[in-house]
Motif scaffolding. Structure first.
Motif, PDB file in Angstrom:
ATOM      1  N   ALA A 121       0.829  -1.202   0.000  1.00 18.84           N
ATOM      2  CA  ALA A 121       0.000   0.000   0.000  1.00 18.84           C
ATOM      3  C   ALA A 121       0.865   1.255   0.000  1.00 18.84           C
ATOM      4  CB  ALA A 121      -0.924  -0.012   1.220  1.00 18.84           C
ATOM      5  N   THR A 122       1.967   1.211   0.737  1.00 18.66           N
ATOM      6  CA  THR A 122       2.881   2.359   0.774  1.00 18.66           C
ATOM      7  C   THR A 122       3.506   2.606  -0.582  1.00 18.66           C
ATOM      8  OG1 THR A 122       3.359   2.018   3.115  1.00 18.66           O
ATOM      9  CG2 THR A 122       4.981   3.265   1.842  1.00 18.66           C
ATOM     10  N   ALA A 123       3.913   1.529  -1.260  1.00 12.19           N
ATOM     11  CA  ALA A 123       4.504   1.686  -2.593  1.00 12.19           C
ATOM     12  C   ALA A 123       3.511   2.327  -3.559  1.00 12.19           C
ATOM     13  CB  ALA A 123       4.960   0.323  -3.118  1.00 12.19           C
ATOM     14  N   GLY A 124       2.249   1.870  -3.502  1.00  6.82           N
ATOM     15  CA  GLY A 124       1.245   2.469  -4.373  1.00  6.82           C
ATOM     16  C   GLY A 124       0.994   3.930  -4.045  1.00  6.82           C
ATOM     17  N   LEU A 125       0.969   4.253  -2.747  1.00 10.28           N
ATOM     18  CA  LEU A 125       0.754   5.637  -2.336  1.00 10.28           C
ATOM     19  C   LEU A 125       1.881   6.542  -2.810  1.00 10.28           C
ATOM     20  CD1 LEU A 125      -0.853   7.729  -0.710  1.00 10.28           C
ATOM     21  CD2 LEU A 125       0.425   6.996   1.325  1.00 10.28           C
ATOM     22  N   MET A 126       3.118   6.055  -2.713  1.00 10.76           N
ATOM     23  CA  MET A 126       4.258   6.875  -3.118  1.00 10.76           C
ATOM     24  C   MET A 126       4.285   7.077  -4.626  1.00 10.76           C
ATOM     25  SD  MET A 126       5.398   7.735  -0.280  1.00 10.76           S
ATOM     26  CE  MET A 126       6.738   8.737  -0.908  1.00 10.76           C
ATOM     27  N   LEU A 127       3.803   6.096  -5.387  1.00 10.90           N
ATOM     28  CA  LEU A 127       3.744   6.267  -6.838  1.00 10.90           C
ATOM     29  C   LEU A 127       2.766   7.369  -7.239  1.00 10.90           C
ATOM     30  CD1 LEU A 127       3.869   2.569  -8.116  1.00 10.90           C
ATOM     31  CD2 LEU A 127       5.653   4.329  -8.291  1.00 10.90           C
ATOM     32  N   VAL A 128       1.839   7.679  -6.345  1.00  8.23           N
ATOM     33  CA  VAL A 128       0.923   8.787  -6.593  1.00  8.23           C
ATOM     34  C   VAL A 128       1.452  10.077  -5.988  1.00  8.23           C
ATOM     35  CG1 VAL A 128      -1.402   9.668  -6.166  1.00  8.23           C
ATOM     36  CG2 VAL A 128      -1.069   7.256  -6.727  1.00  8.23           C
ATOM     37  N   ALA A 129       1.968   9.992  -4.767  1.00  2.00           N
ATOM     38  CA  ALA A 129       2.374  11.192  -4.035  1.00  2.00           C
ATOM     39  C   ALA A 129       3.606  11.853  -4.642  1.00  2.00           C
ATOM     40  CB  ALA A 129       2.644  10.836  -2.571  1.00  2.00           C
ATOM     41  N   VAL A 130       4.566  11.058  -5.096  1.00  2.01           N
ATOM     42  CA  VAL A 130       5.797  11.654  -5.639  1.00  2.01           C
ATOM     43  C   VAL A 130       5.520  12.463  -6.906  1.00  2.01           C
ATOM     44  CG1 VAL A 130       8.041  11.119  -6.666  1.00  2.01           C
ATOM     45  CG2 VAL A 130       7.340   9.990  -4.547  1.00  2.01           C
ATOM     46  N   PRO A 131       4.831  11.916  -7.923  1.00  2.00           N
ATOM     47  CA  PRO A 131       4.528  12.759  -9.095  1.00  2.00           C
ATOM     48  C   PRO A 131       3.693  13.986  -8.734  1.00  2.00           C
ATOM     49  CG  PRO A 131       4.205  10.451  -9.620  1.00  2.00           C
ATOM     50  CD  PRO A 131       4.412  10.521  -8.146  1.00  2.00           C
ATOM     51  N   ALA A 132       2.749  13.840  -7.765  1.00  2.28           N
ATOM     52  CA  ALA A 132       1.943  14.991  -7.377  1.00  2.28           C
ATOM     53  C   ALA A 132       2.801  16.074  -6.745  1.00  2.28           C
ATOM     54  CB  ALA A 132       0.851  14.546  -6.404  1.00  2.28           C
ATOM     55  N   SER A 133       3.766  15.664  -5.906  1.00  5.76           N
ATOM     56  CA  SER A 133       4.654  16.640  -5.276  1.00  5.76           C
ATOM     57  C   SER A 133       5.514  17.351  -6.311  1.00  5.76           C
ATOM     58  CB  SER A 133       5.529  15.933  -4.238  1.00  5.76           C
ATOM     59  OG  SER A 133       6.481  16.812  -3.679  1.00  5.76           O
ATOM     60  N   VAL A 134       6.014  16.603  -7.296  1.00  6.68           N
ATOM     61  CA  VAL A 134       6.827  17.209  -8.350  1.00  6.68           C
ATOM     62  C   VAL A 134       5.984  18.186  -9.174  1.00  6.68           C
ATOM     63  CG1 VAL A 134       8.124  16.727 -10.464  1.00  6.68           C
ATOM     64  CG2 VAL A 134       8.421  15.259  -8.444  1.00  6.68           C
ATOM     65  N   TRP A 135       4.720  17.821  -9.433  1.00  4.37           N
ATOM     66  CA  TRP A 135       3.853  18.714 -10.217  1.00  4.37           C
ATOM     67  C   TRP A 135       3.591  20.021  -9.477  1.00  4.37           C
ATOM     68  CZ3 TRP A 135      -1.014  20.933  -9.838  1.00  4.37           C
ATOM     69  CH2 TRP A 135      -1.546  21.433 -11.028  1.00  4.37           C
ATOM     70  N   LEU A 136       3.470  19.939  -8.134  1.00  4.88           N
ATOM     71  CA  LEU A 136       3.258  21.147  -7.344  1.00  4.88           C
ATOM     72  C   LEU A 136       4.521  21.986  -7.213  1.00  4.88           C
ATOM     73  CD1 LEU A 136       1.038  19.722  -4.438  1.00  4.88           C
ATOM     74  CD2 LEU A 136       0.304  21.217  -6.306  1.00  4.88           C
ATOM     75  N   ASN A 137       5.675  21.380  -7.473  1.00  2.99           N
ATOM     76  CA  ASN A 137       6.942  22.087  -7.268  1.00  2.99           C
ATOM     77  C   ASN A 137       7.513  22.592  -8.593  1.00  2.99           C
ATOM     78  OD1 ASN A 137       9.150  23.104  -5.835  1.00  2.99           O
ATOM     79  ND2 ASN A 137      10.250  21.166  -5.902  1.00  2.99           N
ATOM     80  N   THR A 138       8.270  21.787  -9.296  1.00  2.05           N
ATOM     81  CA  THR A 138       8.956  22.248 -10.512  1.00  2.05           C
ATOM     82  C   THR A 138       8.335  21.723 -11.798  1.00  2.05           C
ATOM     83  OG1 THR A 138      10.491  20.381 -10.523  1.00  2.05           O
ATOM     84  CG2 THR A 138      11.131  22.315  -9.249  1.00  2.05           C
ATOM     85  N   ARG A 139       7.581  20.631 -11.697  1.00  2.00           N
ATOM     86  CA  ARG A 139       6.971  19.985 -12.871  1.00  2.00           C
ATOM     87  C   ARG A 139       8.019  19.565 -13.900  1.00  2.00           C
ATOM     88  NH1 ARG A 139       1.512  23.671 -13.981  1.00  2.00           N
ATOM     89  NH2 ARG A 139       0.836  23.748 -11.793  1.00  2.00           N
ATOM     90  N   SER A 140       9.195  19.191 -13.430  1.00  2.00           N
ATOM     91  CA  SER A 140      10.272  18.800 -14.347  1.00  2.00           C
ATOM     92  C   SER A 140      10.471  17.294 -14.315  1.00  2.00           C
ATOM     93  CB  SER A 140      11.581  19.499 -13.966  1.00  2.00           C
ATOM     94  OG  SER A 140      12.068  19.025 -12.729  1.00  2.00           O
ATOM     95  N   ALA A 141      10.791  16.733 -15.476  1.00  2.00           N
ATOM     96  CA  ALA A 141      11.068  15.303 -15.555  1.00  2.00           C
ATOM     97  C   ALA A 141      12.317  14.938 -14.760  1.00  2.00           C
ATOM     98  CB  ALA A 141      11.227  14.887 -17.017  1.00  2.00           C
TER      99      ALA A 141
END
Length: 389
Positions: A121-141
């Motif tokens: 469950a943690t792995a699935g949550l992080m796969l969502v949370a990490v891209p969301a955090s990047v989108w809120l920050n720099t939105r860079s690949a």
């Protein structure tokens, strides 16, 4: 709790640094993370950026504090850190961090301490949370790739640490099993030898009282001496077990070759003539090898007394070419009673196990000229110089 419980307790202590208090360790980790997250607030910011505020700094502290409970409720701490980190990004324009310290620590903790379902469950949550955090920050690949890598590495390190600790637990349990087997052999050898001699003497006592009172007195004295010797050895063993649990050395040395003459004499006092000869001189042996040689002779003589119906026996020790040759022969009933000698999982089996533990061999069969029974054991021993190191 038992030895297995002690092993599990020691394994749990390895999950902290040096067996320290878990609360103290987690509080120390939280302080270390807080120190790392403080750096962007004390380093001067470029003039075009707003100065860092105490509100932003306080929110970083609120993000770090849950780490104190990381070991007790890792998933709940993860959710708390995600919430406070999201609030920091959305509500405040505080300094950014070069690494997601709190996230890395808690992902490592979940990978190390949580069961498979929570890890998944943690792995699935992080796969969502990490891209969301990047989108809120720099939105860079670039940031997305780097974030996925460091969180993945944190998770892998947690699983590797768990595997290492479990391997240590398996090895500790195997060592405990070997120690239990060794103690069982020691107890068997001590009690079997003493009881066998005492039974023989007790059986001969009534006859001696009627025919030779002086022999009866010697028989009863032999029973008493055998019992005292057995009690002494048992006390030494129990003392070793008690002190070994605290890491202290045993108070009494284990028996060795120097105790064999007294062992032979006790058997003689039981009415069985036993000859004792040595060849090649008495050399220094490692303590474990000397103790095993003594126990092998003890067990072989006990078998003679209990099963062989022999009129005489002989013990020979010979040193040659770095090998100790131990031979015990009798003129009794021979291989016909070999099964009885090794009954109950001990006897001859115990002798073979002791020899194998030192890289040696044990063979049994008819005595010289096909009469009686013979136990032959070869124990490799180091040179005198090596034994003295």
């Amino acid at each position: 709790m038992g030895r297995r419980g002690d092993v599990h307790a020691r394994w749990e202590r390895t999950r902290t640094w040096g067996g320290a208090n878990p609360w103290a360790v987690d509080a120390g980790i939280a302080l270390l993370v807080q120190a790392a997250m403080t750096m962007p607030f004390v380093v001067p910011r470029p003039p075009e950026l707003e100065p860092a505020t105490w509100t932003a700094y306080g929110l970083t502290t609120l993000t770090v504090v849950p780490l104190v409970w990381r070991r007790r409720a890792p998933v709940a701490v993860l959710l708390a850190i995600l919430a406070t980190s999201t609030l920091y990004i959305l509500a405040l324009d505080g300094p950014g961090q070069p690494l997601p310290y709190t996230g890395l620590v808690i992902v490592y903790t979940v990978a190390l301490h949580s069961p498979p379902r929570k890890r998944l469950a943690t792995a699935g949550l992080m796969l969502v949370a990490v891209p969301a955090s990047v989108w809120l920050n720099t939105r860079s690949a670039r940031e997305l790739t780097f974030s996925l890598f460091v969180f993945g590495a944190s998770y892998v390190f947690g699983r590797l640490q768990d595997a290492r600790q479990r391997a240590h637990l398996v090895e500790a349990e195997r060592a405990a099993a070997r120690e239990r087997a060794r103690i069982a052999r020691e107890m068997h050898d001590i009690l079997s030898h003493a009881v066998s001699l005492m039974v023989v003497q007790a059986q001969a006592g009534p006859v001696a009282v009627r025919t030779a009172p002086e022999r009866a007195e010697a028989a009863f004295e032999a029973i008493s001496e055998t019992g005292r010797e057995a009690m002494t050895q048992l006390r030494q063993m129990l003392g070793l077990l008690r002190e070994g649990s605290e890491g202290a050395p045993p108070r009494e040395p284990q028996p060795d070759l120097s105790g064999i003459p007294a062992l032979v004499e006790r058997v003689r006092s039981g009415g069985l003539p036993v000859a004792y000869t040595t060849e090649g001189g008495v050399r220094a042996l490692p303590a474990a090898t000397g103790a095993s040689a003594y126990r092998i002779v003890q067990e072989a003589l006990t078998n003679v007394v209990r099963h062989a119906d022999a009129r005489r026996a002989e013990v020979r020790l010979a040193h040659a070419d770095g090998v100790l040759h131990v031979t015990v022969t009798d003129d009794g009933r021979g291989p016909a009673v070999a099964g009885a000698r090794g009954s109950g999982g001990h006897g001859l089996t115990g002798i073979r196990e002791r020899a194998a533990a030192h890289g040696g061999t044990a063979t049994t069969g008819p005595g010289p000229d096909g009469r009686g029974f013979e136990v032959r054991v070869l124990l490799p021993v180091p040179s005198t110089a090596e034994a003295g190191r």
